[in-house]
Structures are given as structure tokens and as C-alpha cells.
Design a protein around this motif. Structure first.
Motif, PDB file in Angstrom:
ATOM      1  N   GLY A   8      26.446  45.283  -6.424  1.00  0.00           N
ATOM      2  CA  GLY A   8      25.728  46.198  -5.550  1.00  0.00           C
ATOM      3  C   GLY A   8      26.075  45.994  -4.083  1.00  0.00           C
ATOM      4  O   GLY A   8      25.416  46.526  -3.205  1.00  0.00           O
ATOM      5  N   ARG A   9      27.125  45.229  -3.807  1.00  0.00           N
ATOM      6  CA  ARG A   9      27.560  45.005  -2.424  1.00  0.00           C
ATOM      7  C   ARG A   9      28.967  45.568  -2.247  1.00  0.00           C
ATOM      8  O   ARG A   9      29.873  45.253  -2.991  1.00  0.00           O
ATOM      9  N   CYS A  10      29.110  46.399  -1.228  1.00  0.00           N
ATOM     10  CA  CYS A  10      30.395  47.032  -0.930  1.00  0.00           C
ATOM     11  C   CYS A  10      31.372  45.995  -0.371  1.00  0.00           C
ATOM     12  O   CYS A  10      31.007  45.207   0.506  1.00  0.00           O
ATOM     13  N   ARG A  11      32.608  46.005  -0.870  1.00  0.00           N
ATOM     14  CA  ARG A  11      33.626  45.050  -0.409  1.00  0.00           C
ATOM     15  C   ARG A  11      34.163  45.388   0.976  1.00  0.00           C
ATOM     16  O   ARG A  11      34.803  44.551   1.600  1.00  0.00           O
ATOM     17  N   ILE A  12      33.912  46.591   1.485  1.00  0.00           N
ATOM     18  CA  ILE A  12      34.403  46.942   2.819  1.00  0.00           C
ATOM     19  C   ILE A  12      33.320  46.724   3.875  1.00  0.00           C
ATOM     20  O   ILE A  12      33.482  45.924   4.787  1.00  0.00           O
ATOM     21  N   CYS A  13      32.202  47.429   3.747  1.00  0.00           N
ATOM     22  CA  CYS A  13      31.150  47.329   4.769  1.00  0.00           C
ATOM     23  C   CYS A  13      30.162  46.204   4.483  1.00  0.00           C
ATOM     24  O   CYS A  13      29.364  45.853   5.348  1.00  0.00           O
ATOM     25  N   GLU A  14      30.210  45.669   3.265  1.00  0.00           N
ATOM     26  CA  GLU A  14      29.366  44.561   2.811  1.00  0.00           C
ATOM     27  C   GLU A  14      27.889  44.904   2.741  1.00  0.00           C
ATOM     28  O   GLU A  14      27.050  44.014   2.613  1.00  0.00           O
ATOM     29  N   LYS A  15      27.549  46.195   2.819  1.00  0.00           N
ATOM     30  CA  LYS A  15      26.150  46.600   2.689  1.00  0.00           C
ATOM     31  C   LYS A  15      25.743  46.587   1.230  1.00  0.00           C
ATOM     32  O   LYS A  15      26.545  46.825   0.342  1.00  0.00           O
ATOM     33  N   LYS A  16      24.491  46.301   1.006  1.00  0.00           N
ATOM     34  CA  LYS A  16      23.918  46.294  -0.330  1.00  0.00           C
ATOM     35  C   LYS A  16      23.411  47.704  -0.607  1.00  0.00           C
ATOM     36  O   LYS A  16      22.514  48.188   0.059  1.00  0.00           O
ATOM     37  N   ARG A  17      24.058  48.391  -1.542  1.00  0.00           N
ATOM     38  CA  ARG A  17      23.664  49.745  -1.914  1.00  0.00           C
ATOM     39  C   ARG A  17      24.323  50.106  -3.231  1.00  0.00           C
ATOM     40  O   ARG A  17      25.056  49.313  -3.798  1.00  0.00           O
ATOM     41  N   LYS A  18      24.087  51.309  -3.695  1.00  0.00           N
ATOM     42  CA  LYS A  18      24.709  51.756  -4.936  1.00  0.00           C
ATOM     43  C   LYS A  18      26.230  51.778  -4.737  1.00  0.00           C
ATOM     44  O   LYS A  18      26.723  52.285  -3.740  1.00  0.00           O
ATOM     45  N   THR A  19      26.955  51.236  -5.708  1.00  0.00           N
ATOM     46  CA  THR A  19      28.413  51.139  -5.587  1.00  0.00           C
ATOM     47  C   THR A  19      29.110  51.803  -6.760  1.00  0.00           C
ATOM     48  O   THR A  19      28.502  52.083  -7.785  1.00  0.00           O
ATOM     49  N   GLU A  20      30.398  52.030  -6.580  1.00  0.00           N
ATOM     50  CA  GLU A  20      31.242  52.581  -7.646  1.00  0.00           C
ATOM     51  C   GLU A  20      32.554  51.797  -7.634  1.00  0.00           C
ATOM     52  O   GLU A  20      32.904  51.166  -6.646  1.00  0.00           O
ATOM     53  N   TRP A  21      33.251  51.836  -8.743  1.00  0.00           N
ATOM     54  CA  TRP A  21      34.528  51.126  -8.855  1.00  0.00           C
ATOM     55  C   TRP A  21      35.643  51.938  -8.193  1.00  0.00           C
ATOM     56  O   TRP A  21      35.676  53.147  -8.298  1.00  0.00           O
ATOM     57  N   HIS A  22      36.538  51.243  -7.514  1.00  0.00           N
ATOM     58  CA  HIS A  22      37.684  51.863  -6.837  1.00  0.00           C
ATOM     59  C   HIS A  22      38.948  51.103  -7.225  1.00  0.00           C
ATOM     60  O   HIS A  22      38.989  49.865  -7.146  1.00  0.00           O
ATOM     61  N   HIS A  23      39.979  51.816  -7.664  1.00  0.00           N
ATOM     62  CA  HIS A  23      41.270  51.192  -7.953  1.00  0.00           C
ATOM     63  C   HIS A  23      41.967  50.852  -6.640  1.00  0.00           C
ATOM     64  O   HIS A  23      42.150  51.725  -5.788  1.00  0.00           O
ATOM     65  N   ILE A  24      42.373  49.603  -6.475  1.00  0.00           N
ATOM     66  CA  ILE A  24      43.080  49.176  -5.266  1.00  0.00           C
ATOM     67  C   ILE A  24      44.433  49.879  -5.207  1.00  0.00           C
ATOM     68  O   ILE A  24      44.776  50.502  -4.214  1.00  0.00           O
ATOM     69  N   ASN A  43      41.435  43.365 -12.362  1.00  0.00           N
ATOM     70  CA  ASN A  43      41.705  42.766 -11.053  1.00  0.00           C
ATOM     71  C   ASN A  43      42.218  43.794 -10.048  1.00  0.00           C
ATOM     72  O   ASN A  43      42.444  43.454  -8.884  1.00  0.00           O
ATOM     73  N   ASN A  44      42.403  45.032 -10.504  1.00  0.00           N
ATOM     74  CA  ASN A  44      42.876  46.098  -9.626  1.00  0.00           C
ATOM     75  C   ASN A  44      41.732  47.037  -9.216  1.00  0.00           C
ATOM     76  O   ASN A  44      41.959  48.148  -8.783  1.00  0.00           O
ATOM     77  N   VAL A  45      40.506  46.593  -9.367  1.00  0.00           N
ATOM     78  CA  VAL A  45      39.362  47.408  -8.950  1.00  0.00           C
ATOM     79  C   VAL A  45      38.418  46.580  -8.084  1.00  0.00           C
ATOM     80  O   VAL A  45      38.342  45.356  -8.225  1.00  0.00           O
ATOM     81  N   VAL A  46      37.767  47.258  -7.173  1.00  0.00           N
ATOM     82  CA  VAL A  46      36.750  46.634  -6.327  1.00  0.00           C
ATOM     83  C   VAL A  46      35.546  47.561  -6.272  1.00  0.00           C
ATOM     84  O   VAL A  46      35.647  48.751  -6.540  1.00  0.00           O
ATOM     85  N   GLU A  47      34.447  46.978  -5.897  1.00  0.00           N
ATOM     86  CA  GLU A  47      33.187  47.718  -5.769  1.00  0.00           C
ATOM     87  C   GLU A  47      33.055  48.256  -4.350  1.00  0.00           C
ATOM     88  O   GLU A  47      33.140  47.492  -3.383  1.00  0.00           O
ATOM     89  N   LEU A  48      32.889  49.560  -4.226  1.00  0.00           N
ATOM     90  CA  LEU A  48      32.703  50.183  -2.920  1.00  0.00           C
ATOM     91  C   LEU A  48      31.487  51.085  -2.941  1.00  0.00           C
ATOM     92  O   LEU A  48      31.195  51.720  -3.964  1.00  0.00           O
ATOM     93  N   CYS A  49      30.806  51.179  -1.801  1.00  0.00           N
ATOM     94  CA  CYS A  49      29.737  52.168  -1.683  1.00  0.00           C
ATOM     95  C   CYS A  49      30.395  53.544  -1.601  1.00  0.00           C
ATOM     96  O   CYS A  49      31.591  53.657  -1.320  1.00  0.00           O
ATOM     97  N   ARG A  50      29.637  54.567  -1.829  1.00  0.00           N
ATOM     98  CA  ARG A  50      30.198  55.917  -1.833  1.00  0.00           C
ATOM     99  C   ARG A  50      30.828  56.281  -0.485  1.00  0.00           C
ATOM    100  O   ARG A  50      31.887  56.888  -0.428  1.00  0.00           O
ATOM    101  N   THR A  51      30.189  55.889   0.614  1.00  0.00           N
ATOM    102  CA  THR A  51      30.723  56.210   1.937  1.00  0.00           C
ATOM    103  C   THR A  51      32.113  55.610   2.129  1.00  0.00           C
ATOM    104  O   THR A  51      33.060  56.306   2.509  1.00  0.00           O
ATOM    105  N   CYS A  52      32.257  54.321   1.848  1.00  0.00           N
ATOM    106  CA  CYS A  52      33.563  53.663   2.009  1.00  0.00           C
ATOM    107  C   CYS A  52      34.561  54.179   0.983  1.00  0.00           C
ATOM    108  O   CYS A  52      35.738  54.357   1.306  1.00  0.00           O
ATOM    109  N   HIS A  53      34.111  54.446  -0.240  1.00  0.00           N
ATOM    110  CA  HIS A  53      35.009  54.970  -1.267  1.00  0.00           C
ATOM    111  C   HIS A  53      35.548  56.337  -0.853  1.00  0.00           C
ATOM    112  O   HIS A  53      36.744  56.595  -0.966  1.00  0.00           O
ATOM    113  N   ASN A  54      34.679  57.188  -0.339  1.00  0.00           N
ATOM    114  CA  ASN A  54      35.130  58.513   0.110  1.00  0.00           C
ATOM    115  C   ASN A  54      36.126  58.405   1.257  1.00  0.00           C
ATOM    116  O   ASN A  54      37.102  59.142   1.307  1.00  0.00           O
TER     117      ASN A  54
END
Length: 75
Positions: A8-24, A43-54
Motif C-alpha cells: 500500500g506504499r507507492c515506490r515513487i512518492c512513498e505515500k500510503k494509498r491504494k496502489t497498482e502493479w506497474h511493469h518496470i 521482479n519486473n513489477v513495482v507498486e505505484l499509486c494511481r497518480t504516479c502510475h499514470n
């Protein structure tokens, strides 16, 4: 592909919120370069919040990303 439990923590902004998987390395790039194994590699995916993923996905469609280099350095 079996992924671990989300933190539940975004790997970019580090905020705790709803996340989704993103292929690196994007699925498209993996197929284009014959690296199909990356599509199913946990190992080719990270957790990102929707804002950072978009924002990351949006970068794929700019002229600066035309050389298929990774959009975001996740360290």
C-alpha cells in the motif's frame, strides 16, 4: 505470475494509498525485444499509486521516451 502482498506504499512518492502493479520494463518493450520472460517476472513489477502510475505510463507516449529507455529510475 505470483506477486507478493501489496504494502500500500507507492515506490515513487512513498505515500500510503491504494496502489497498482506497474511493469518496470513495459510489456510492449519486453515483447518487442524478445524478452517475454519479463512480462511474467515478479521482479519486473513495482507498486505505484494511481497518480504516479499514470504519470509513468504517460511518459511512454512522449517523444522523449521514443528510444524505449525506462521512464522512472526506481533505484
Amino acid at each position: 505470475m505470483t506477486l507478493g502482498k501489496k504494502t500500500g506504499r507507492c515506490r515513487i512518492c512513498e505515500k500510503k494509498r491504494k496502489t497498482e502493479w506497474h511493469h518496470i520494463i513495459s510489456q510492449h518493450h519486453a515483447k518487442k525485444t524478445g524478452q517475454d520472460h519479463l512480462i511474467y517476472n515478479p521482479n519486473n513489477v513495482v507498486e505505484l499509486c494511481r497518480t504516479c502510475h499514470n504519470q509513468t505510463t504517460c511518459l511512454l507516449y512522449t517523444s522523449d521516451a521514443a528510444d524505449d529507455t525506462p521512464c522512472v529510475d526506481l533505484g
